[in-house]
Design an enzyme around this catalytic site. Structure first.
Site, PDB file in Angstrom:
ATOM      1  N   GLU A  48     -57.626 -50.683-117.258  1.00 28.97           N
ATOM      2  CA  GLU A  48     -58.976 -50.438-116.714  1.00 28.97           C
ATOM      3  C   GLU A  48     -60.013 -51.212-117.520  1.00 28.97           C
ATOM      4  O   GLU A  48     -60.965 -50.639-118.070  1.00 28.97           O
ATOM      5  CB  GLU A  48     -59.284 -48.935-116.657  1.00 28.97           C
ATOM      6  CG  GLU A  48     -58.326 -48.212-115.737  1.00 28.97           C
ATOM      7  CD  GLU A  48     -58.771 -46.817-115.286  1.00 28.97           C
ATOM      8  OE1 GLU A  48     -59.711 -46.249-115.853  1.00 28.97           O
ATOM      9  OE2 GLU A  48     -58.139 -46.309-114.336  1.00 28.97           O
ATOM     10  N   GLU A 106     -51.457 -46.544-111.567  1.00 28.56           N
ATOM     11  CA  GLU A 106     -51.974 -45.164-111.649  1.00 28.56           C
ATOM     12  C   GLU A 106     -52.344 -44.732-110.243  1.00 28.56           C
ATOM     13  O   GLU A 106     -53.158 -45.388-109.583  1.00 28.56           O
ATOM     14  CB  GLU A 106     -53.200 -45.078-112.569  1.00 28.56           C
ATOM     15  CG  GLU A 106     -52.855 -45.289-114.030  1.00 28.56           C
ATOM     16  CD  GLU A 106     -54.023 -45.028-114.976  1.00 28.56           C
ATOM     17  OE1 GLU A 106     -54.922 -44.230-114.626  1.00 28.56           O
ATOM     18  OE2 GLU A 106     -54.028 -45.637-116.060  1.00 28.56           O
TER      19      GLU A 106
END
Ligand code: AHR
Length: 560
Positions: A229, A354
């Site tokens: 991220e 994810e």
């Protein structure tokens, strides 16, 4: 309130949209079934990789400490410190990928903290230390100061480090996937982590250190995430800045005879600017840069409004969560198209490292076990429809990792001290593993749609969805019926084959909120049944099967 589209309206719509199949294939225009599924065996999509059933374990809440690691001296049954019940239950799943150590934690982690004698390892502040899973009070009153929690969930003793993680992978037959720290360590630390893992014993100081710690054979770690991220907790980079970091981290890393597969931090949900910006910048010095990139990792979570309790929802909220989960389909196709601008031959695959449904922590789990909850039938349908989506895009998605394995978010297990339970998500993973290694083939569903909402707007959810894969003479079909109360009778037309028999495995309940708990670990488990002989009809007629309301079904059909 979500309603089925009325049957007459559906048949009208289906006649318009599906007139092709009734007429062109010469099938009788009977309306015995509410729905139809065409399985096109001669339209292969791609091989279904076991990597689509991957997992993710992060130093977050009760995932590592207590969930996985109980310690070798613990009274809780363990295999060299790892919770025995977990290892045993994982044997029921298709072996796949295990991603570690984060998540956001990865960009805060120094791999050196987790090697060497356990008693000498440093204690460090966990990335998630200040995160509270208590709902904020409404009305804006400030939260009272929080007491500092002192457990290993907040101040990591590093007793679970690289060697323990690799031990867990061996015990669960998992393939390791490590995420490097891009935000707070230089590239050199990453190269040295690769060296520690993969260099043969006897060639460097680091590989000798690994051997001295008990692992003479290289770990042979192939999958390396370059940050996590990076648009957020992984450094707040722009896509262009991150592409530069990616190039730096992946240039000239020694391979020790093993091809390394780098995975770049991809977008947050629908952020197409991240995808376009990253690919353009990455390739500004030539398309050869794409050779360094195995996968581009999308993250997408759906969740309950206001992060409500996983088992506290209304029927409209049931549909809403399923509709949100269904966004995975358009996320895959839109990012794939954006990647194709720079990579038209699609050398680089999409990875969803994810995904899952995110709710609030269950009240009976400790506060530091952030987002630990059992999950319900609703979450099981999220698992099923998401895995079906990956199968339908088996040519694009090379790997996926559900977030996370145990004790947080969309978990397959819940554990606290000596208590352990498999959630409904576990059962879906067990059922869907039957697709692994097969060839995904095109499916086409026609069924009454359901009026739902998504992000506060009206949304029509499909009435049946799923995927199919061919394994020699066996066809595996998985189907989700999202309707809360209506069974769905469906005609299955399998182009190019006759069905001679079959078995069904069904996960369903009349209670949408059904879930397993420490006290009732088998409240929601799948049941097996024969596909009724009449339905198979000796291969002469169409196969008709009725999918239970609110269900996930796996059919294993034998083909003549
Ligand atoms: O899975 C929990 C967190 O969600 C991960 O650490 C992070 O990558 C994401 O935002």
């Amino acid at each position: 309130m979500a309603n089925s589209v009325r049957r007459r309206d559906f048949l009208k719509g289906a006649a318009a949209a599906g007139a092709g199949w009734m007429v062109a294939r010469g099938l009788p225009a009977r309306a015995a079934a509410d729905a139809r599924l065409d399985i096109l065996l001669d339209e292969p999509i791609g091989l279904i990789s076991p990597d689509l059933y991957g997992h993710f374990v992060e130093h977050l809440g009760g995932v590592i400490y207590d969930g996985i690691w109980v310690g070798e001296q613990s009274k809780i049954p363990n295999v060299r410190g790892i919770r025995r019940a977990l290892v045993e239950k994982m044997a029921g799943l298709t072996p796949s990928i295990m991603r570690w150590p984060g998540g956001c934690f990865a960009d805060n982690y120094d791999w050196r903290d987790g090697i060497g004698p356990a008693e000498k390892r440093p204690r460090r502040t966990d990335f998630w230390v200040d995160t509270r899973s208590r709902p904020a009070p409404s009305g804006g009153a400030p939260l009272p100061p929080e007491p500092i929690r002192t457990g290993p969930q907040d101040f990591d003793p590093n007793t679970f480090g690289l060697h323990e993680f690799m031990r867990f992978c061996t015990q669960t037959k998992s393939t390791p996937y490590l995420a490097a720290n891009v935000r707070s360590l230089p590239a050199k630390d990453f190269y040295q982590w690769v060296e520690y893992c993969n260099a043969p014993a006897g060639v460097t100081t680091l590989s000798d250190q690994r051997a001295a710690a008990g692992d003479r054979d290289p770990f042979k770690v192939r999958y390396w995430g370059i940050g996590n991220e990076s648009w957020g907790c992984g450094g707040n980079f722009t896509p262009e800045e991150y592409a530069t970091e990616f190039r730096k981290f992946t240039a000239w890393v020694p391979r020790y005879g093993l091809p390394l597969s780098y995975i770049a931090a991809g977008p947050n949900g629908g952020d197409l600017d991240w995808t376009t910006g990253f690919f353009r910048k990455l390739t500004e010095r030539g398309k050869g840069q794409l050779d360094h990139l195995y996968g581009f990792a999308l993250h997408y979570y759906c969740g309950s409004t206001g992060k409500r309790n996983a088992v506290d929802f209304t029927t409209p909220e049931w549909y809403e969560l399923l509709a949100k989960a269904d966004r995975m389909e358009s996320l895959i196709t839109s990012h794939w198209a954006a990647m194709g601008e720079t990579d038209p031959t699609h050398k680089v695959k999409l990875i969803v490292d994810e995904w899952g449904a995110w709710h609030a922590r269950a009240a009976d789990m400790p506060e530091s076990y952030l987002w630990a909850y059992p999950g319900s039938l609703r979450d099981a349908l999220v698992s099923a429809l998401t895995l079906d989506t990956f199968h339908r895009h088996a040519d694009k998605v090379a790997m996926a990792n559900v977030a996370q394995l145990i004790n947080t978010i969309h978990s397959l297990f819940l554990a606290h001290e000596d208590k352990f339970v498999a959630t409904p998500n576990y059962h879906v993973f067990e059922m869907y593993g039957a697709h692994a290694g097969g060839t995904s083939v095109r499916t086409s569903f026609v069924a009454p749609r359901i009026e739902a909402t998504r992000d506060g707007k009206p949304h029509q959810l499909w009435g049946l969805g799923g995927s199919a894969s061919l394994h020699d003479k066996t066809l595996v079909v998985t189907v989700v019926n999202p309707h809360a109360t209506e069974p769905r009778e469906c005609e299955l037309a399998i182009r190019g084959a006759k069905v001679t028999g079959g078995r069904a495995r069904i996960l369903s309940s009349t209670d949408l909120r059904a879930h397993n708990s420490f006290a009732a670990p088998e409240a929601l488990v799948p049941r097996d049944a024969d596909v009724p002989a009449g339905a198979v009809a000796g291969g002469s007629g169409p196969l008709v099967y009725t999918f239970a309301p609110a269900s996930v079904t796996r059919l294993r059909l034998t083909l003549a």
